[in-house]
Design a protein around this motif. Sequence first.
Motif, PDB file in Angstrom:
ATOM      1  N   ARG A 175       0.858  -1.181   0.000  1.00  0.00           N
ATOM      2  CA  ARG A 175       0.000   0.000   0.000  1.00  0.00           C
ATOM      3  C   ARG A 175       0.896   1.233   0.000  1.00  0.00           C
ATOM      4  N   TRP A 176       0.523   2.233  -0.761  1.00  0.00           N
ATOM      5  CA  TRP A 176       1.350   3.431  -0.870  1.00  0.00           C
ATOM      6  C   TRP A 176       1.450   4.099   0.503  1.00  0.00           C
ATOM      7  N   GLY A 177       2.687   4.393   0.901  1.00  0.00           N
ATOM      8  CA  GLY A 177       2.914   5.103   2.148  1.00  0.00           C
ATOM      9  C   GLY A 177       2.945   4.227   3.374  1.00  0.00           C
ATOM     10  N   TYR A 178       2.992   2.912   3.182  1.00  0.00           N
ATOM     11  CA  TYR A 178       3.069   1.974   4.302  1.00  0.00           C
ATOM     12  C   TYR A 178       4.262   1.047   4.104  1.00  0.00           C
ATOM     13  N   TRP A 179       4.895   0.678   5.220  1.00  0.00           N
ATOM     14  CA  TRP A 179       6.019  -0.257   5.181  1.00  0.00           C
ATOM     15  C   TRP A 179       5.507  -1.610   4.683  1.00  0.00           C
ATOM     16  N   PRO A 180       6.152  -2.211   3.692  1.00  0.00           N
ATOM     17  CA  PRO A 180       5.649  -3.484   3.161  1.00  0.00           C
ATOM     18  C   PRO A 180       5.876  -4.647   4.132  1.00  0.00           C
ATOM     19  N   THR A 181       4.812  -5.363   4.428  1.00  0.00           N
ATOM     20  CA  THR A 181       4.881  -6.520   5.333  1.00  0.00           C
ATOM     21  C   THR A 181       3.983  -7.630   4.783  1.00  0.00           C
ATOM     22  N   PRO A 182       4.492  -8.419   3.832  1.00  0.00           N
ATOM     23  CA  PRO A 182       3.655  -9.484   3.271  1.00  0.00           C
ATOM     24  C   PRO A 182       3.300 -10.573   4.290  1.00  0.00           C
ATOM     25  N   PHE A 183       4.166 -10.774   5.264  1.00  0.00           N
ATOM     26  CA  PHE A 183       3.906 -11.765   6.305  1.00  0.00           C
ATOM     27  C   PHE A 183       3.896 -11.073   7.665  1.00  0.00           C
ATOM     28  N   LEU A 184       3.025 -11.545   8.545  1.00  0.00           N
ATOM     29  CA  LEU A 184       2.865 -10.923   9.856  1.00  0.00           C
ATOM     30  C   LEU A 184       2.650 -11.984  10.926  1.00  0.00           C
ATOM     31  N   PRO A 185       3.002 -11.681  12.178  1.00  0.00           N
ATOM     32  CA  PRO A 185       2.546 -12.516  13.280  1.00  0.00           C
ATOM     33  C   PRO A 185       1.016 -12.521  13.322  1.00  0.00           C
ATOM     34  N   VAL A 186       0.465 -13.615  13.822  1.00  0.00           N
ATOM     35  CA  VAL A 186      -0.984 -13.773  13.875  1.00  0.00           C
ATOM     36  C   VAL A 186      -1.410 -13.939  15.329  1.00  0.00           C
ATOM     37  N   ILE A 187      -2.393 -13.156  15.749  1.00  0.00           N
ATOM     38  CA  ILE A 187      -2.910 -13.274  17.106  1.00  0.00           C
ATOM     39  C   ILE A 187      -3.971 -14.364  17.106  1.00  0.00           C
ATOM     40  N   TYR A 225       8.864   7.758  -4.125  1.00  0.00           N
ATOM     41  CA  TYR A 225       8.474   8.476  -2.923  1.00  0.00           C
ATOM     42  C   TYR A 225       9.104   9.866  -2.876  1.00  0.00           C
ATOM     43  N   ALA A 226      10.293  10.016  -3.426  1.00  0.00           N
ATOM     44  CA  ALA A 226      10.924  11.341  -3.453  1.00  0.00           C
ATOM     45  C   ALA A 226      10.064  12.347  -4.209  1.00  0.00           C
ATOM     46  N   ALA A 227       9.275  11.840  -5.161  1.00  0.00           N
ATOM     47  CA  ALA A 227       8.424  12.721  -5.963  1.00  0.00           C
ATOM     48  C   ALA A 227       7.020  12.876  -5.386  1.00  0.00           C
ATOM     49  N   ALA A 228       6.797  12.412  -4.162  1.00  0.00           N
ATOM     50  CA  ALA A 228       5.471  12.499  -3.553  1.00  0.00           C
ATOM     51  C   ALA A 228       4.990  13.951  -3.492  1.00  0.00           C
ATOM     52  N   THR A 229       3.697  14.148  -3.686  1.00  0.00           N
ATOM     53  CA  THR A 229       3.112  15.484  -3.645  1.00  0.00           C
ATOM     54  C   THR A 229       2.473  15.743  -2.279  1.00  0.00           C
ATOM     55  N   ARG A 230       2.243  17.014  -2.010  1.00  0.00           N
ATOM     56  CA  ARG A 230       1.576  17.394  -0.771  1.00  0.00           C
ATOM     57  C   ARG A 230       0.194  16.736  -0.682  1.00  0.00           C
ATOM     58  N   GLU A 231      -0.500  16.664  -1.808  1.00  0.00           N
ATOM     59  CA  GLU A 231      -1.834  16.073  -1.820  1.00  0.00           C
ATOM     60  C   GLU A 231      -1.776  14.588  -1.475  1.00  0.00           C
ATOM     61  N   GLN A 232      -0.809  13.877  -2.031  1.00  0.00           N
ATOM     62  CA  GLN A 232      -0.664  12.451  -1.717  1.00  0.00           C
ATOM     63  C   GLN A 232      -0.382  12.241  -0.230  1.00  0.00           C
ATOM     64  N   VAL A 233       0.523  13.012   0.313  1.00  0.00           N
ATOM     65  CA  VAL A 233       0.903  12.837   1.712  1.00  0.00           C
ATOM     66  C   VAL A 233      -0.243  13.243   2.632  1.00  0.00           C
ATOM     67  N   ALA A 288      -3.383  12.979   1.968  1.00  0.00           N
ATOM     68  CA  ALA A 288      -4.337  11.865   1.919  1.00  0.00           C
ATOM     69  C   ALA A 288      -3.877  10.709   2.789  1.00  0.00           C
ATOM     70  N   ARG A 289      -2.578  10.458   2.793  1.00  0.00           N
ATOM     71  CA  ARG A 289      -2.040   9.383   3.649  1.00  0.00           C
ATOM     72  C   ARG A 289      -2.207   9.742   5.136  1.00  0.00           C
ATOM     73  N   ILE A 290      -1.974  10.997   5.484  1.00  0.00           N
ATOM     74  CA  ILE A 290      -2.175  11.439   6.866  1.00  0.00           C
ATOM     75  C   ILE A 290      -3.630  11.245   7.278  1.00  0.00           C
ATOM     76  N   ALA A 291      -4.552  11.467   6.334  1.00  0.00           N
ATOM     77  CA  ALA A 291      -5.975  11.329   6.641  1.00  0.00           C
ATOM     78  C   ALA A 291      -6.334   9.911   7.046  1.00  0.00           C
ATOM     79  N   ASP A 292      -5.563   8.913   6.589  1.00  0.00           N
ATOM     80  CA  ASP A 292      -5.813   7.530   7.011  1.00  0.00           C
ATOM     81  C   ASP A 292      -5.744   7.407   8.529  1.00  0.00           C
TER      82      ASP A 292
END
Length: 533
Positions: free
Chosen positions: A287-299, A341-349, A351-355
């Motif tokens: 997902r854009w703006g998130y650290w990639p983690t294809p595998f995760l611990p499971v609760i 990511y270096a070319a990220a725009t204010r609008e993109q960021v 929107a990510r903050i809004a998450d």
Amino acid sequence: MAHSPGRDHVVVDLPAGRLRGGVEDGVTVFRAVPYAAPPVGDLRWRPARPHPGWTGTRVATADGPSAPQPYREEGDPVLGGHGSPPFDEDCLTLNIWTPAADDARRPVLVWIHGGGFVSGSGSLPGYSGATFAQDGDLVFVSVNYRIGALGYLSFEAEGDVIGEGGDGEAEGGANPWLTDQLRALHWVRENIALFGGDPDLVTVAGQSGGAVSTAALAGHPETQGLIKRVILQSPPFGLGLPAPEAYGERVAAYLELAGVKTVAELRALDWPELIGAGLGLFARTARWGYWPTPFLPVIDGVTLDRHPARTLTHGAAAGVDVMIGWTREEANFGFALDEGYAAATREQVTARIADTFGADRAPEVYAEYERARPGARPADVLMDLITDELFRVPALRLAEARAETGHPVWAYQFDLPTPAHEGRLGAAHCLELPFVFANFDQWAHAPFLAGLTPAVRDGLATAMHRAWIAFVRTGDPNHAGLPQWDPYDTRERTTMRFDSVVTALGDLAGASRVLYGDGLPGPVSAGTAEGAP
């Protein structure tokens, strides 16, 4: 009982069999010591089981295979690589460095490597325990465990084709990685006295994903009395961890990528095919703006019953000594060198903050990050946001929760930026590792150390390395080369700043703490779900 039949090797008689280690620069070293049965064939994705032992003398002078993982011969521009061949499923071994295999009962430091749950090895040269054994009179143990698909796939849905081997019986369980580490800790408890260690004085330390493991171990019912202290380096406690039902979608996607429908079919594949399917899962889950983690611990409520960030504020684990810290610019590790990511725009960021903060607050939060870093580009705001969400703020929440319950915790921030890559990395994730181990010669392959001034580098390494040794030995990281480092509390919020000048500061990360407040969800917030901020 230990025997020293020659100046260059030492023999130890274990319950599992006789083991012969070597002597390297005055340190006794045992490599590739099996602590569990090989997790191959029908034992793939099964919980770790005790090793059956061996006959004769097992030579333990060479590293064993690392856990299977993706590998690029050209390395990467930050670490230069985080795991190298040989790889093999038969990887459940540990390495031991000790001043002597005697009855001195020295403090023990167990190291759990990180790697985003998909890479790494306890046998990496940078994770050599020689400096800790030499400088701290400690016994150091590094652990290999299952990672990626082999360690983090979960087959918990009995009756579902995903979880059946063809006979209607559930084929596996969640968190094989955790069962490996539990078995390793029990092995340490049962055997470490034969290597000069004290089984009643064990510190477990880990970095990144290894710090998540460390917290999970500290709060596990099977480790009560096994762990005295923990060191949590850059734990990504902001990760939301799924229940088995939610994780099932990811497992189904993985099976599709592997071209199979059942666990029995998956078990028949060779491990390189499993690694290939895991690479596909990176793309499926990114997902854009998130650290990639294809595998995760499971609760799953069985092997892991709560988010690891919550374990150190509840029950018996609340009494474990804790040191926790982060680097100032954690997220630069994964994002600063990415041209997209270096070319990220204010609008993109925004929107990510809004998450995280909602659309109404997003512009205000963007402005706060801009004020904190004059001249910040949108990419800088994004990286600071990810650092706060994933690492800094959840660590602060744990420190606050510990302080409120009267259990001491020492907090630090690593601030020394690297000049590598024109300074774009700053004080990135992983950069503290060679300072903690004080073994820069073992990190010569790592591009992120290029350009550091030796005098500054070595002075900071001495301060950090000695603090880690002091904490392992006494539960207090203070030593003569540091300014006074007080435990974190909710009044002063003392945090040690590790930079070219080491300074103890009050509320060093206060801006992030105030920005996020107490009302947002997070794993260590009282009464919240297990999800991420």
